[in-house]
Design an enzyme around this catalytic site. Structure first.
Site, PDB file in Angstrom:
ATOM      1  N   LYS A 267       0.841  -1.202   0.000  1.00 49.60           N
ATOM      2  CA  LYS A 267       0.000   0.000   0.000  1.00 49.60           C
ATOM      3  C   LYS A 267       0.878   1.253   0.000  1.00 49.60           C
ATOM      4  CE  LYS A 267      -3.350   2.538   2.939  1.00 49.60           C
ATOM      5  NZ  LYS A 267      -4.284   2.480   4.075  1.00 49.60           N
ATOM      6  N   ASP A 272      -2.776  10.087   4.069  1.00 47.63           N
ATOM      7  CA  ASP A 272      -4.183   9.689   4.177  1.00 47.63           C
ATOM      8  C   ASP A 272      -4.946  10.670   5.072  1.00 47.63           C
ATOM      9  OD1 ASP A 272      -6.607   8.433   4.286  1.00 47.63           O
ATOM     10  OD2 ASP A 272      -5.919   6.672   5.405  1.00 47.63           O
ATOM     11  N   LYS A 279     -10.483  12.299   8.560  1.00 48.23           N
ATOM     12  CA  LYS A 279      -9.978  11.859   9.864  1.00 48.23           C
ATOM     13  C   LYS A 279      -9.955  13.038  10.840  1.00 48.23           C
ATOM     14  CE  LYS A 279      -6.722   8.261   8.287  1.00 48.23           C
ATOM     15  NZ  LYS A 279      -7.350   7.109   8.917  1.00 48.23           N
ATOM     16  N   ASP A 290       1.437   6.238   5.645  1.00 49.39           N
ATOM     17  CA  ASP A 290       0.456   5.279   5.133  1.00 49.39           C
ATOM     18  C   ASP A 290       0.942   4.571   3.860  1.00 49.39           C
ATOM     19  OD1 ASP A 290      -1.925   3.977   5.639  1.00 49.39           O
ATOM     20  OD2 ASP A 290      -3.153   5.396   4.495  1.00 49.39           O
ATOM     21  N   ASP A 349     -12.337   6.814   3.814  1.00 47.46           N
ATOM     22  CA  ASP A 349     -11.128   6.560   4.609  1.00 47.46           C
ATOM     23  C   ASP A 349     -10.695   5.088   4.518  1.00 47.46           C
ATOM     24  OD1 ASP A 349      -9.001   7.146   6.225  1.00 47.46           O
ATOM     25  OD2 ASP A 349     -10.164   7.188   8.102  1.00 47.46           O
ATOM     26  N   GLU A 351      -9.560   3.551   2.075  1.00 49.11           N
ATOM     27  CA  GLU A 351      -9.055   3.727   0.707  1.00 49.11           C
ATOM     28  C   GLU A 351      -7.993   2.706   0.343  1.00 49.11           C
ATOM     29  OE1 GLU A 351      -7.809   5.166   3.256  1.00 49.11           O
ATOM     30  OE2 GLU A 351      -5.657   4.928   2.911  1.00 49.11           O
ATOM     31  N   ARG A 353      -7.723  -0.464   0.716  1.00 51.21           N
ATOM     32  CA  ARG A 353      -8.243  -1.676   0.064  1.00 51.21           C
ATOM     33  C   ARG A 353      -8.635  -1.414  -1.379  1.00 51.21           C
ATOM     34  NH1 ARG A 353     -12.745  -2.187   4.663  1.00 51.21           N
ATOM     35  NH2 ARG A 353     -11.014  -1.239   5.796  1.00 51.21           N
TER      36      ARG A 353
HETATM   37  N1  BES Z   1      -4.475   4.275   6.918  1.00 49.17           N
HETATM   38  C1  BES Z   1      -5.594   3.900   7.688  1.00 49.17           C
HETATM   39  C2  BES Z   1      -5.267   2.822   8.730  1.00 49.17           C
HETATM   40  C3  BES Z   1      -4.297   3.201   9.800  1.00 49.17           C
HETATM   41  C4  BES Z   1      -4.757   3.562  11.062  1.00 49.17           C
HETATM   42  C5  BES Z   1      -2.947   3.140   9.584  1.00 49.17           C
HETATM   43  C6  BES Z   1      -3.857   3.886  12.058  1.00 49.17           C
HETATM   44  C7  BES Z   1      -2.036   3.473  10.565  1.00 49.17           C
HETATM   45  C8  BES Z   1      -2.497   3.833  11.805  1.00 49.17           C
HETATM   46  C9  BES Z   1      -6.712   3.346   6.794  1.00 49.17           C
HETATM   47  O1  BES Z   1      -6.750   3.869   5.512  1.00 49.17           O
HETATM   48  C10 BES Z   1      -7.996   3.679   7.453  1.00 49.17           C
HETATM   49  O2  BES Z   1      -8.261   4.826   7.598  1.00 49.17           O
HETATM   50  N2  BES Z   1      -8.753   2.668   7.859  1.00 49.17           N
HETATM   51  C11 BES Z   1      -9.989   2.873   8.521  1.00 49.17           C
HETATM   52  C12 BES Z   1     -10.970   1.854   7.993  1.00 49.17           C
HETATM   53  C13 BES Z   1     -12.387   2.116   8.426  1.00 49.17           C
HETATM   54  C14 BES Z   1     -12.903   3.371   7.777  1.00 49.17           C
HETATM   55  C15 BES Z   1     -13.235   0.914   8.035  1.00 49.17           C
HETATM   56  C16 BES Z   1      -9.773   2.698  10.028  1.00 49.17           C
HETATM   57  O3  BES Z   1      -8.971   1.863  10.426  1.00 49.17           O
HETATM   58  O4  BES Z   1     -10.377   3.442  10.780  1.00 49.17           O
HETATM   59 ZN    ZN Z   2      -4.910   4.546   4.736  1.00 47.06          ZN
HETATM   60 ZN    ZN Z   3      -7.850   5.691   5.401  1.00 44.64          ZN
END
Ligand code: BES
Ligand code: ZN
Ligand code: ZN
Length: 504
Positions: A267, A272, A279, A290, A349, A351, A353
């Protein structure tokens, strides 16, 4: 700066610091069992503190425990750094890597250092692996990201003489450890670089230059080609950005016939913000990291020119940031991915995947014997496993076992989590083939992994590592320092060096 590592028999006269192991069982409260030499196995008695000094150190609370360091003057104008290794019976490569990191941080003001730690590994068959870990620890422990510091204080260690009775393979494995540490440092640099500077285009330029150095083939697709290739996930995530996306492919081919073909996916979200599902400020702070999955793949592949495994390796690296411009993908929008599946984006968010879906579909088209992806995918994995253990998901138990064994030999921690088929209905959409977030918010790391599985060709052994917790550190812990950790580089290199086609 890279440290020059040299295997020697005796402590050279021109070093100013000597790193000496001390095991807790030789320094316990009951007093030394071997009064003259608590540093079992090392042949440098001239420089060892006499018994009275060991007693003094004990009195000051130095017990030879892991992470303990004591400093005292040596006999020939040197400074001695006594490095706790814990009980001698549990000294292994991980203890060695950690001790080397602690030792190097303690002695960072010295240019020339003698290191007597290696022979604390009394089992000589384990010594090559220990030497590799030692080389990794010395360099990783003193890693600093100081590009933007006006007054940086980098480690001055330029040369480390590793004092050991050795064995032929030890110099070779010291060198391997050094190369791997450079790969980890490269991944850390990429993660630590601000999102404004490491844009997708800049990342692609960096990777292209590295590929040329390492003898890798490198193909870069820019926006037009990404559109022509129908990478709908990558395009969809990129819509809110002023920076165009890039898709980077790397290929390593061994000299002789390939012992199998491996696909790597990482990734590469250079920042992000969450997109329109924005966020919070706190959640956003570390989001320049990220792209740690892509960085780990790049770090590992940068080492292949010198490590030269026997398998063929292809890497698939989608890069974009996830921003909030007027053109940004809206919740409710539907994207058509590379493999023609349609996805209803309900949370922008989620994204990672979306771009990984395209990359996994492309990896599948190359017909590899196995695929592994690394991604900072979900906060949920950190909730489940904390910040020191990555989540491993796989559709194939023999491949999962190989990944897990390689990680364990490399000293990177992971833990298997399930891919329960009946949870898939959580991703059913009313308007498209899939939604990008589950209807139920629980089990978020599993939901994300199940989503990715939809884009891996049937029957291809695939492993997914969710490194959201492990890719970034807020404290100093052994070979890990603050910021990007470079998690994944070591396990990937080990996996490639020992790759065999998993049973299907
Ligand atoms: N990049 C984030 C995941 C992340 C969180 C990485 C903390 C490093 C530290 C990812 O893109 C994300 O935002 N995931 C969301 C998914 C949710 C919206 C289903 C999450 O984990 O909140
Ligand atoms: Zn992310
Ligand atoms: Zn995200």
């Amino acid at each position: 700066m890279a440290i020059d590592l040299e295997l020697v028999r005796d402590i050279p006269a021109d070093v100013s610091a000597v790193l000496i192991p001390a095991c807790s069982d030789h320094l316990g409260a009951a007093g030394p069992q071997d009064p003259g030499n608590p540093s079992a196995g090392i042949d440098a008695e001239d420089d060892l503190p006499p018994e009275a000094d060991w007693r003094y150190l004990r009195a000051r609370g130095f017990e030879g425990k892991v992470d303990q360091v004591a400093v005292m003057p040596g006999r020939h104008g040197t400074v001695l750094f006594l490095i706790g290794l814990g009980p001698s019976s549990s000294v292994d490569a991980n203890v060695m890597r950690r001790a080397a990191a602690v030792a190097a941080r303690a002695a960072f003001r010295h240019q020339g250092v003698a290191c007597c730690l290696l022979d604390a590994a009394v089992d000589t068959t384990a010594r090559p692996a220990m030497a590799q870990a030692l080389a990794e620890g010395l360099q990783l422990g003193t890693y600093q990201y100081d590009l933007y510091k006006s007054n940086p204080e980098p480690s001055r260690i330029a040369r480390v003489c590793v004092v050991s009775l050795g064995g032929k393979r030890v110099q070779g494995t010291l060198d391997v450890g050094s190369r791997i540490a450079e790969g980890v440092a490269l991944a850390r640099d990429l993660v630590n670089e601000p999102g404004s500077d490491l844009t997708p285009a800049v990342a692609a330029e960096r990777i292209e230059a590295l590929a040329a150095q390492a003898g890798l083939e490198c193909t870069i697709w820019h926006r037009d080609q990404i559109e022509a290739e129908r990478l709908g996930g990558l395009i969809g995530v990129n819509r809110g950005s002023t920076q165009p996306p890039v898709f980077v492919q790397l290929r390593y081919a061994p000299a002789g016939p390939a012992r199998g073909r491996l696909g790597l996916v990482g990734k590469g979200v250079t920042f992000d913000s969450g997109g329109l599902s924005v966020k919070s400020s706190n959640q956003m702070m570390a989001m320049k990291g990220d792209m740690a999955g892509a960085a780990a793949v790049v770090g590992a592949m940068s080492v292949l020119g010198s490590v030269r495994p026997r398998c063929e390796v292809r890497a698939f690296l989608p890069f974009t940031d996830n921003m909030i411009g007027g053109g940004a993908t809206r919740p409710g929008d539907v994207l058509r991915m590379r493999n023609d599946k349609t996805v209803e984006v309900l949370n922008t968010d989620a994204e990672g995947r979306l771009l990984l879906a395209d990359a996994l579909a492309l990896a599948t088209e190359a017909l590899p014997d196995a695929i592994i992806d690394l991604a900072t995918l979900t906060g949920a994995v950190e909730t489940a496993l904390g910040s020191k253990i990555a989540g491993l998901f796989s559709n194939n138990s023999s491949w999962a076992e190989m990944v897990s064994a390689a990680a364990s030999r490399a000293g990177e921690r992971l833990w298997g989590l399930p891919l329960p088929g009946d949870y898939r209905k959580n991703l059913d959409s009313d308007v498209a083939d899939l939604r990008n977030v589950g209807k139920s918010a629980s089990g978020g790391a599993i939901t994300a992994a199940l989503f990715l599985g939809e884009f891996v060709g049937p029957g291809i052994p695939w492993a997914h590592l969710d490194i959201a917790g492990t890719s970034w550190s807020t404290d100093i812990d052994g070979e890990v320092v603050k910021g990007g950790t470079g998690y994944g580089v070591r396990l990937l290199v080990e996996l490639m060096r020992t790759f065999k086609k998993p049973a299907r």
